[in-house]
Design an enzyme around this catalytic site. Sequence first.
Site, PDB file in Angstrom:
ATOM      1  N   LYS A 194       0.844  -1.213   0.000  1.00  0.00           N
ATOM      2  CA  LYS A 194       0.000   0.000   0.000  1.00  0.00           C
ATOM      3  C   LYS A 194       0.875   1.258   0.000  1.00  0.00           C
ATOM      4  O   LYS A 194       0.399   2.362   0.234  1.00  0.00           O
ATOM      5  CB  LYS A 194      -0.918   0.018   1.232  1.00  0.00           C
ATOM      6  CG  LYS A 194      -1.959  -1.069   1.264  1.00  0.00           C
ATOM      7  CD  LYS A 194      -3.041  -0.767   2.284  1.00  0.00           C
ATOM      8  CE  LYS A 194      -2.585  -0.962   3.707  1.00  0.00           C
ATOM      9  NZ  LYS A 194      -3.678  -0.758   4.689  1.00  0.00           N
ATOM     10  N   LYS A 217       2.834   2.152   2.242  1.00  0.00           N
ATOM     11  CA  LYS A 217       2.773   2.744   3.576  1.00  0.00           C
ATOM     12  C   LYS A 217       3.901   2.177   4.414  1.00  0.00           C
ATOM     13  O   LYS A 217       4.153   0.976   4.395  1.00  0.00           O
ATOM     14  CB  LYS A 217       1.436   2.405   4.262  1.00  0.00           C
ATOM     15  CG  LYS A 217       0.270   3.244   3.805  1.00  0.00           C
ATOM     16  CD  LYS A 217      -0.915   3.069   4.768  1.00  0.00           C
ATOM     17  CE  LYS A 217      -1.962   4.127   4.570  1.00  0.00           C
ATOM     18  NZ  LYS A 217      -3.048   4.050   5.575  1.00  0.00           N
TER      19      LYS A 217
HETATM   20  N1  C2G Z   1     -10.360   6.683   8.811  1.00  0.00           N
HETATM   21  C1  C2G Z   1     -11.374   7.589   9.140  1.00  0.00           C
HETATM   22  N2  C2G Z   1     -11.052   8.881   9.363  1.00  0.00           N
HETATM   23  C2  C2G Z   1      -9.761   9.299   9.290  1.00  0.00           C
HETATM   24  C3  C2G Z   1      -8.734   8.382   8.975  1.00  0.00           C
HETATM   25  C4  C2G Z   1      -9.054   7.061   8.737  1.00  0.00           C
HETATM   26  O1  C2G Z   1     -12.559   7.213   9.216  1.00  0.00           O
HETATM   27  N3  C2G Z   1      -9.492  10.613   9.519  1.00  0.00           N
HETATM   28  C5  C2G Z   1     -10.730   5.293   8.559  1.00  0.00           C
HETATM   29  C6  C2G Z   1     -10.398   4.858   7.142  1.00  0.00           C
HETATM   30  O2  C2G Z   1     -11.425   5.253   6.243  1.00  0.00           O
HETATM   31  C7  C2G Z   1     -10.316   3.342   7.290  1.00  0.00           C
HETATM   32  C8  C2G Z   1      -9.786   3.172   8.727  1.00  0.00           C
HETATM   33  O3  C2G Z   1     -10.001   4.439   9.401  1.00  0.00           O
HETATM   34  O4  C2G Z   1     -11.617   2.769   7.203  1.00  0.00           O
HETATM   35  C9  C2G Z   1      -8.319   2.826   8.776  1.00  0.00           C
HETATM   36  O5  C2G Z   1      -7.618   3.803   8.043  1.00  0.00           O
HETATM   37  P1  C2G Z   1      -6.104   3.464   7.589  1.00  0.00           P
HETATM   38  O6  C2G Z   1      -5.339   2.966   8.745  1.00  0.00           O
HETATM   39  O7  C2G Z   1      -5.608   4.607   6.787  1.00  0.00           O
HETATM   40  O8  C2G Z   1      -6.343   2.199   6.643  1.00  0.00           O
HETATM   41  P2  C2G Z   1      -6.153   2.113   5.056  1.00  0.00           P
HETATM   42  O9  C2G Z   1      -4.760   2.418   4.676  1.00  0.00           O
HETATM   43  O10 C2G Z   1      -7.252   2.873   4.449  1.00  0.00           O
HETATM   44  O11 C2G Z   1      -6.301   0.519   4.820  1.00  0.00           O
HETATM   45  O12 C2G Z   1      -8.047  -3.446   2.925  1.00  0.00           O
HETATM   46  C10 C2G Z   1      -8.311  -2.121   3.317  1.00  0.00           C
HETATM   47  C11 C2G Z   1      -7.063  -1.381   3.687  1.00  0.00           C
HETATM   48  O13 C2G Z   1      -6.246  -2.133   4.569  1.00  0.00           O
HETATM   49  C12 C2G Z   1      -7.449  -0.043   4.329  1.00  0.00           C
END
Ligand code: C2G
Length: 131
Positions: free
Chosen positions: A44, A46
Amino acid sequence: MKRIITYGTFDVLHYGHIRLLKRARDLGDYLIVACSSDEFNETKNKKSFYTYEQRKMILESVRYVDLVIPEYSWEQKIADMEKYFVDVFVMGDDWEGKFDFLKNYCEVIYLPRTPDVCSTNTKQHLTLNKR
Ligand code: C2G
């Protein structure tokens, strides 16, 4: 028992994550969080501050979370839905539509993302403002 699942890196846990986890848990009775492994994070593009084990421990301490499992790949979701008898798949709406293929297996809900907070900005802010 209504079983909910969500996926993510959840690095440097912040109130946007917590709001997502609380709203997801409030949709049912049991919340499973599939936490991205360090290797999957690389796919990803990341690089998390905390390791998988550290992020898992932190998530397990959150009152809304009942089980933390590893997320190793994009392809594991269908198997996860069946393995954990999932009723509802939940993600923030930055993923709107991306996982609609799961509607054949469970309910799919995208929740409004919390504005103005993300792990990347938090890490950058802390780096720029360290004493
Ligand atoms: N999130 C949120 N508000 C934020 C930041 C994140 O609601 N300000 C939510 C994201 O939409 C996601 C969850 O928190 O549903 C986790 O976010 P991340 O850790 O950034 O995960 P991500 O990289 O989006 O990984 O298979 C799916 C992926 O693994 C998602």
